[in-house]
Write a protein that holds these residues in place. Structure first.
Motif, short mmCIF file in Angstrom:
data_model
loop_
_atom_site.label_atom_id
_atom_site.label_comp_id
_atom_site.label_asym_id
_atom_site.label_seq_id
_atom_site.Cartn_x
_atom_site.Cartn_y
_atom_site.Cartn_z
N HIS A 27 1.02 -1.26 -0.07
CA HIS A 27 -0.05 -0.04 0.03
C HIS A 27 0.89 1.35 0.09
CE1 HIS A 27 0.96 -0.37 4.11
NE2 HIS A 27 0.41 0.54 4.71
N ASP A 45 5.42 4.64 5.11
CA ASP A 45 6.41 3.66 5.65
C ASP A 45 6.70 2.57 4.81
OD1 ASP A 45 3.98 3.17 6.82
OD2 ASP A 45 4.56 1.71 8.25
N HIS A 46 5.93 2.51 3.54
CA HIS A 46 5.98 1.29 2.58
C HIS A 46 6.42 1.76 1.29
CE1 HIS A 46 4.18 -1.25 5.50
NE2 HIS A 46 3.58 -0.47 6.10
N ASP A 67 0.12 -4.13 6.08
CA ASP A 67 -0.49 -3.45 7.12
C ASP A 67 -1.81 -4.08 7.33
OD1 ASP A 67 1.79 -2.22 7.34
OD2 ASP A 67 1.01 -0.43 7.55
N HIS A 124 -0.95 -5.52 12.30
CA HIS A 124 0.34 -4.73 12.70
C HIS A 124 0.94 -5.60 13.87
CE1 HIS A 124 -1.42 -1.56 10.53
NE2 HIS A 124 -0.32 -0.91 10.52
N HIS A 130 5.09 -5.57 10.05
CA HIS A 130 5.49 -4.79 11.32
C HIS A 130 5.51 -5.78 12.76
CE1 HIS A 130 5.35 -1.18 9.38
NE2 HIS A 130 4.14 -1.01 9.18
ZN LIG Z 1 2.93 0.40 8.01
#
Ligand SMILES: [Zn+2]
Length: 291
Positions: free
Chosen positions: A119, A123-124, A222, A225, A268
């Motif tokens: 996605h 942070d990806h 995600d 998580h 994560h």
């Molecule tokens: Zn994330």
């Protein structure tokens, strides 16, 4: 931090950009209470939760995938010099260690054939691009970057409506350089790699599946998580965009892959992150590969 796993003929290496305490379970998951978390402290501490702050430790990492034919990256972390609208603590990083880890794993940016993003949150997809002479350029010049169509549309909308810089910094420069391609959420690259539509955290979220003969693995992104959500699949993460759909997707995903031998490459989950979903009463639990 580097460690390696295998799904049949496919090799997987974790490339960890950050491994830090994030938020307490009660902040991360609206439904979590100290009473509900208490029975899990025994396995959470100290690797999964900071003993001092009680915050869950949440790695930001990439899965480097080597099939017999290709080198692929699934998710590209935060990256350097990014604006980070809502997350100032990750803004303006200037750290070469993520690229150094990739090099230590035997991969130079030119070697990467495919970049997949589960996605398009900040942070990806950060290392999708890097800043060269004040311009964002693709970090992996020879790669095809494959974006799920609905996710691309969502990132574009966030840029327009919320002035989110992720699209302009991490996605659009890739398209403008001719390296990007929009694909369906159930895209199949070949016998080794395919997407599964897993919406909820974001509207166009996908999980990335790895297949080699009878061996099967999946990068979760995600849709989940924390291993706490194996025990409580109904707990939505703070930033799940469509909470009710996120819950349904997570529960169905756990049902499908529990006790099924699927190697779970959790995006994560605390290090070592990789493991298996197991059934546990009415819910599930997580077993790390090293356990
Ligand atoms: Zn994330």
């Amino acid at each position: 931090m580097i460690d390696r796993h295998r799904v049949g003929q496919i090799e997987i290496t974790r490339i960890v950009e950050l491994n830090e305490p994030f938020l307490t379970p009660e902040k991360m998951f609206a439904e979590a209470t100290p009473e509900a978390v208490a029975p899990h402290l025994e396995w959470l501490l100290p690797n999964g939760m900071c003993p001092d702050s009680g915050r869950l430790i949440l790695p930001i990492q990439t899965y480097l995938i080597r099939t017999p034919h290709h080198v692929a990256l699934v998710d590209t972390c935060i990256g350097n010099h990014k604006s980070m609208a809502g997350f100032k603590r990750w803004a303006g990083r200037d750290d070469q260690q993520w690229l150094a880890q990739l090099a230590a794993a035997g991969v130079q940016p030119e070697d990467v054939d495919f970049v997949f993003c589960t996605h398009l949150h900040l942070d990806h997809c950060g290392w999708n691009t890097r800043l060269v002479d004040c311009r964002w350029v693709p970090t992996f010049p020879n790669a095809r970057y494959l974006f799920a169509k609905d996710e691309y549309a969502y990132a574009e909308r966030r840029a327009r409506e919320e002035a989110d810089p992720v699209f302009a910094e991490n996605v659009l420069p890739v398209m403008e350089a001719g390296c990007g391609e929009l694909v369906a959420a159930d895209f199949v690259l070949n016998e080794h790699l395919y997407f599964e539509s897993t919406p909820g955290h974001t509207p166009g979220h996908v999980a990335v599946h790895l297949q080699s003969a009878d061996h099967h693995g999946v990068v979760t992104g995600d849709l989940i998580h924390s291993p706490l959500q194996c025990h409580h699949p109904e707990w939505n993460f703070l930033y799940d965009e469509i909470p009710e759909l996120a819950q349904r997707t997570r529960r169905a995903f756990l049902e499908r892959h529990a006790d099924a031998g699927t190697l779970v490459l959790a995006s994560h989950f605390p290090s070592p992150s990789v493991g298996h979903f197991l059934r546990h009463g009415n819910a599930f639990r997580y077993r790390y590969v090293t356990d």
